[in-house]
Motif scaffolding. Sequence first.
Motif, PDB file in Angstrom:
ATOM      1  N   ASP A   7      48.868  15.141  -2.794  1.00 54.53           N
ATOM      2  CA  ASP A   7      48.542  14.507  -4.076  1.00 54.53           C
ATOM      3  C   ASP A   7      48.002  13.101  -3.860  1.00 54.53           C
ATOM      4  O   ASP A   7      47.067  12.670  -4.536  1.00 54.53           O
ATOM      5  CB  ASP A   7      49.809  14.438  -4.959  1.00 54.53           C
ATOM      6  N   GLU A   8      48.591  12.384  -2.914  1.00 56.40           N
ATOM      7  CA  GLU A   8      48.187  10.999  -2.653  1.00 56.40           C
ATOM      8  C   GLU A   8      46.738  10.940  -2.160  1.00 56.40           C
ATOM      9  O   GLU A   8      45.971  10.065  -2.557  1.00 56.40           O
ATOM     10  CB  GLU A   8      49.121  10.340  -1.630  1.00 56.40           C
ATOM     11  N   THR A   9      46.383  11.915  -1.303  1.00 52.56           N
ATOM     12  CA  THR A   9      44.998  11.983  -0.804  1.00 52.56           C
ATOM     13  C   THR A   9      44.046  12.262  -1.968  1.00 52.56           C
ATOM     14  O   THR A   9      42.971  11.661  -2.064  1.00 52.56           O
ATOM     15  CB  THR A   9      44.876  13.111   0.253  1.00 52.56           C
ATOM     16  N   LEU A  10      44.469  13.146  -2.862  1.00 50.34           N
ATOM     17  CA  LEU A  10      43.624  13.487  -4.018  1.00 50.34           C
ATOM     18  C   LEU A  10      43.452  12.278  -4.933  1.00 50.34           C
ATOM     19  O   LEU A  10      42.372  12.053  -5.487  1.00 50.34           O
ATOM     20  CB  LEU A  10      44.228  14.663  -4.790  1.00 50.34           C
ATOM     21  N   VAL A  11      44.526  11.479  -5.077  1.00 49.00           N
ATOM     22  CA  VAL A  11      44.429  10.269  -5.906  1.00 49.00           C
ATOM     23  C   VAL A  11      43.405   9.321  -5.289  1.00 49.00           C
ATOM     24  O   VAL A  11      42.538   8.780  -5.992  1.00 49.00           O
ATOM     25  CB  VAL A  11      45.809   9.574  -6.033  1.00 49.00           C
ATOM     26  N   ARG A  12      43.486   9.139  -3.963  1.00 53.83           N
ATOM     27  CA  ARG A  12      42.534   8.237  -3.288  1.00 53.83           C
ATOM     28  C   ARG A  12      41.095   8.737  -3.473  1.00 53.83           C
ATOM     29  O   ARG A  12      40.199   7.960  -3.784  1.00 53.83           O
ATOM     30  CB  ARG A  12      42.865   8.145  -1.800  1.00 53.83           C
ATOM     31  N   SER A  13      40.917  10.046  -3.317  1.00 51.43           N
ATOM     32  CA  SER A  13      39.563  10.616  -3.464  1.00 51.43           C
ATOM     33  C   SER A  13      39.052  10.419  -4.887  1.00 51.43           C
ATOM     34  O   SER A  13      37.877  10.123  -5.099  1.00 51.43           O
ATOM     35  CB  SER A  13      39.573  12.112  -3.134  1.00 51.43           C
TER      36      SER A  13
END
Lengths: 182, 97
Positions: A7-13
Motif C-alpha cells: 500500500d505504501e508503494t502505491l501511495v508513493r506512486s
Amino acid sequence: MDAAASDETLVRSTLEGDESAFAELVRRHKGRILALCGNLARCAADIDDLAQEVFLRAWRNLRQFRADAPFEHWLARIATRACYDHIRRQKPEPIPIEDLPLPAPDDSNASEARDWIRWAMAKLSAEDRLVIALLELEERSVRDVAAMTGWSESNVKVRAFRARQGMKARLESAMGKSKGTI
Amino acid sequence: MNDDQLDAIFAKARSAPPETGGLEFGFETRLMAQIRGMQSESEGWLGWSWRLTPWFAALAVCVLGAGLLVLPEIESVLDLGSEHYVAMVEYFTGESL
C-alpha cells in the motif's frame, strides 16, 4: 500497476502522478469501506456516495499519510470521520414499527435482526450510533474505536453502555407489541 | 431484555452483512472519473486565471496612472491636514511644536 506492491508503494506512486496506483488502492480497500458505510447509511445510494466520499477525502489528503501506521488504519480513520459527518447531517427518521418484520427481535432471522438493530439505533445520537456500529457490527475493539474516532477509551465505553441501554429498552418495548408506531 | 439477548440479536445481524456486492462493481472506475472531473475543473480555473493575467496587468497600470495623476492633490490635502493637526495639538497641550 503491480498487484503485489505494498500500500505504501502505491501511495508513493499515486503522489508521483500514477492514477492507476490509486485505483489499485481503492480496489483493495473498497470492500471494507463499503461494509462500514453499509452499517451506517440508510440505502444503497447513500452507501455508495459515502464510500466515494471516503476515497475522495483520502485522495485529497494523501500527502498527509505517514507510513508510520498501515494505510488501512489511516483510511479507517478517514472513513469513520466521513461516516460521523454523514450521520450528523441525517435528519432523524423514525421507522414505523409496521415497516419492520413481524417476528419479535429475539425470534427473528439474520436479515430481520439487522432491521431490528437499525430500528433500535434510529433514535440514538450520531456519536452513539457510530460507537455501536463500530463495536457491535464491525466487531472492533474499544481501543480501535477510540483510535478511529479520536475519543478516549472511557468515553467510548460510556457511549457504548448508554447506547446499549437505550437499544435494550426500545427492543423490549417492541417485543410486547405487534403493530403501531413506537 | 438482558445483555445476552441483545448480543444474540447483534450476532444474528452480523451474520447478514449489508449487501454491497453490487456497489463494488465499477466502483473505482466511477471514483477515478470523479477525480479526473475535479482535476480538469481545477485546471480549468487555473487556465482561465492565467489567460486573464494581461487584463489584470492592464488594470494595475491604469490604477497606478490614475494614482499618479491625483497624488499631488492628495499631498496638498494632507499638508493642509497636518497644519490643522499641529495647531490643534498646540492648542490642547499649550506647547509649540
